[in-house]
Design a protein around this motif. Structure first.
Motif, short mmCIF file in Angstrom:
data_model
loop_
_atom_site.label_atom_id
_atom_site.label_comp_id
_atom_site.label_asym_id
_atom_site.label_seq_id
_atom_site.Cartn_x
_atom_site.Cartn_y
_atom_site.Cartn_z
N ASN A 1 96.87 30.66 69.92
CA ASN A 1 96.98 31.21 68.22
C ASN A 1 99.21 31.82 68.54
OD1 ASN A 1 98.69 33.20 70.94
ND2 ASN A 1 96.74 34.61 70.95
N ASP A 2 99.87 30.65 68.51
CA ASP A 2 100.97 30.41 68.48
C ASP A 2 101.00 29.43 66.66
OD1 ASP A 2 101.97 27.67 68.72
OD2 ASP A 2 100.86 27.80 69.50
N GLU B 1 82.06 38.41 61.69
CA GLU B 1 82.42 38.96 60.80
C GLU B 1 83.74 37.71 60.65
OE1 GLU B 1 84.84 42.53 60.44
OE2 GLU B 1 82.31 43.51 60.43
N ILE B 2 84.78 36.96 61.18
CA ILE B 2 85.36 36.10 61.85
C ILE B 2 84.96 34.78 60.94
CG2 ILE B 2 87.30 35.42 62.44
CD1 ILE B 2 88.34 37.54 64.40
N GLU C 1 90.56 25.09 57.91
CA GLU C 1 90.48 26.47 58.44
C GLU C 1 91.24 26.44 60.33
OE1 GLU C 1 91.74 29.61 58.17
OE2 GLU C 1 92.16 29.30 56.09
N TYR C 2 91.07 27.85 60.49
CA TYR C 2 91.73 28.46 61.84
C TYR C 2 91.72 29.20 62.06
CZ TYR C 2 95.24 27.42 66.26
OH TYR C 2 96.16 26.94 67.38
N ILE C 3 90.75 29.78 63.79
CA ILE C 3 90.48 30.65 63.76
C ILE C 3 90.91 30.92 65.04
CG2 ILE C 3 88.10 32.13 65.02
CD1 ILE C 3 86.58 30.65 62.61
N MET C 4 90.86 32.31 65.63
CA MET C 4 92.57 32.12 67.17
C MET C 4 91.17 32.50 67.96
SD MET C 4 95.67 33.67 65.78
CE MET C 4 95.58 34.48 64.43
N LYS C 5 90.86 32.43 68.95
CA LYS C 5 90.00 32.93 69.85
C LYS C 5 90.41 34.37 70.61
CE LYS C 5 87.57 28.84 71.43
NZ LYS C 5 87.48 28.05 72.57
N PRO C 6 89.94 35.25 71.02
CA PRO C 6 88.31 35.56 71.01
C PRO C 6 87.75 36.16 68.87
CG PRO C 6 89.56 37.38 71.67
CD PRO C 6 90.35 36.27 72.00
N ASP D 1 84.94 36.63 66.16
CA ASP D 1 82.91 37.80 66.06
C ASP D 1 82.39 36.85 64.79
OD1 ASP D 1 84.06 39.15 64.12
OD2 ASP D 1 84.22 40.61 64.99
N ILE E 1 99.28 26.55 64.41
CA ILE E 1 98.35 26.58 63.63
C ILE E 1 99.05 25.75 62.41
CG2 ILE E 1 97.41 28.41 61.83
CD1 ILE E 1 97.91 30.63 63.94
N ALA F 1 83.98 35.04 58.02
CA ALA F 1 84.58 34.86 56.96
C ALA F 1 85.68 33.65 57.10
CB ALA F 1 86.36 36.17 56.95
N LYS F 2 85.62 33.18 57.47
CA LYS F 2 86.65 31.93 57.60
C LYS F 2 85.89 30.74 56.49
CE LYS F 2 90.32 32.78 59.75
NZ LYS F 2 91.06 32.57 59.10
#
Lengths: 272, 121
Positions: free
Chosen positions: B85-86, B109-110, B100-105, B107, B90, B113-114
């Motif tokens: 997540n740095d 909604e995320i 796109e990029y999702i940072m764990k954790p 849910d 990214i 949204a992505k």
């Protein structure tokens, strides 16, 4: 919470903020007020309400109002209003204001800042077209605490992931430990102020674009009409108003009319 | 129905992602590392790929670079989904062709949204 205490608290909230609570919101009221009670060193919500009845302490009433009117917000919420802003509204403003080279935006329920900052980033993405222009974004809210968060421009990992395109995240944010901080170039575009929507917005100035999204839904018909009429008075004649997806001016205010083809966007009837 | 390949060496993460994506009306398949995912993609390209970064055998970045070299390999929407997540990770992901990029954790909604942002919903 007793029905009597619920009614008493609801009256205070409606008078102070316009917020209308029905009895099915009892759980919401209790869940929001318990932290307020704890912060005051009060054991229960019943005792908190008793304290308000007894002392009518304005500071405590403000805390209760703020706890109830603080609502969740996220970047680029619903997406389409921001697409409409960038693709439809902004180009028209640039055309109409070409001689003055300035425009003003008001986010009437700015909450923790995501909406005005989303607009700021949308504008910065169009920077090439805006050379020599002056643009101001004013974000207002009824909660001092939430305005402090908005001004700080610092968000959690969870907050920046809900709606924020990653390309904008890397461009306009810096990571500091586990928090994401908006860069000064974005923060400086938004001026946050305390404002209660039940008051006369005149002193805030005159605006070309107003975002008042997902706030009217909490008001009764009369309050909705009053707020919309207030907004109409501080808008330029060719200004536009953005409302939330579940909100409308129909049957509420004659000051606005829907702009065809632009969902949730309204113009002034006095503009013809 | 749109298709999504979930690439993650964690069984739990694959199960959570699968459940969320099914609720969003996606048909899903799964791979446990980049090598398996690449083999899958040489046979059939999904609409979307939810991609972990750190995996044994072949990691997410190696897979992404190889995928984009395949015939029509630029077509799948790739969304990284990782504990990295740095800012450097990214930026590297986006510059290397991730959409796109999702940072764990994460849910539901995320994820929603992505996937909406990249036009999959």
């Amino acid at each position: 919470m007793s029905p009597d205490d619920f009614e008493f608290t609801s009256e205070i909230l409606k008078e102070r903020s316009g917020l209308v609570l029905t009895t099915n919101k009892m759980y919401l009221l209790e869940s929001r007020l318990l932290p307020v009670a704890r912060n005051q060193g009060i054991d229960s919500i019943d005792d908190l309400v008793a304290e308000i009845r007894r002392k009518k302490d304005p500071a405590l009433i403000v805390k209760v109002t703020e706890a109830m009117t603080t609502n969740e917000s996220f970047f680029f919420r619903d997406n389409h209003p921001f697409e409409t802003f960038t693709n439809e509204v902004l180009p028209k403003i640039l055309e109409k204001r070409a001689s003055q080279k300035s425009f003003k935006i008001w986010c009437a329920a700015a909450s923790s800042g995501q909406e005005p900052y989303s607009l700021a980033m949308s504008i910065l993405e169009q920077e090439r077209k805006l050379s020599g222009w002056r643009y101001d974004i004013v974000g207002t809210d009824i909660s001092h605490d939430i305005l402090a968060k908005a001004k700080a421009g610092t968000y959690s990992q969870f907050e920046v992931q809900r709606g924020m395109p990653t390309t904008l995240l890397v461009k306009y944010f810096e990571k500091n430990a586990e928090q994401w901080e908006l860069k000064p170039e974005v923060r400086k575009l938004v001026n946050f102020k305390y404002f209660n929507l039940l008051e006369n917005p005149g002193p805030l100035g005159r605006f070309d674009i107003v975002f008042c999204r997902n706030v009217l839904i909490y008001f009764d018909q009369q309050t909705k009409g009053k707020v919309l009429d207030g907004i109409s008075k501080i808008m330029s004649d060719d200004g536009v108003l953005f409302l939330g997806g579940a909100e409308t001016v129909l049957g509420v205010s004659d000051a606005f009319k829907a702009i065809p083809g632009q969902r949730g966007v309204y113009g002034l009837t006095r503009n013809g | 129905m749109k298709t999504c390949l979930i690439v993650d060496d964690s069984k739990v993460i694959r199960m959570v992602a699968r459940k969320i994506l099914h609720e969003l009306d996606f048909e899903t398949d799964e791979a446990v590392n980049g090598k398996d995912a690449l083999e899958y993609c040489t046979k059939s390209l999904p609409d979307a790929i939810l991609l972990d970064w750190n995996m044994p055998v072949m990691d997410g970045m190696e897979f992404l670079l190889a995928l984009r070299q395949l015939p029509d390999g630029e077509q799948p929407v790739v969304i990284f989904c990782t504990t990295e997540n740095d800012m450097e990770h990214i930026q590297r992901a986006i510059e290397s062709g991730a959409n796109e990029y999702i940072m764990k954790p994460f849910d539901s909604e995320i994820i929603q949204a992505k996937f909406t942002q990249v036009g999959l919903l």
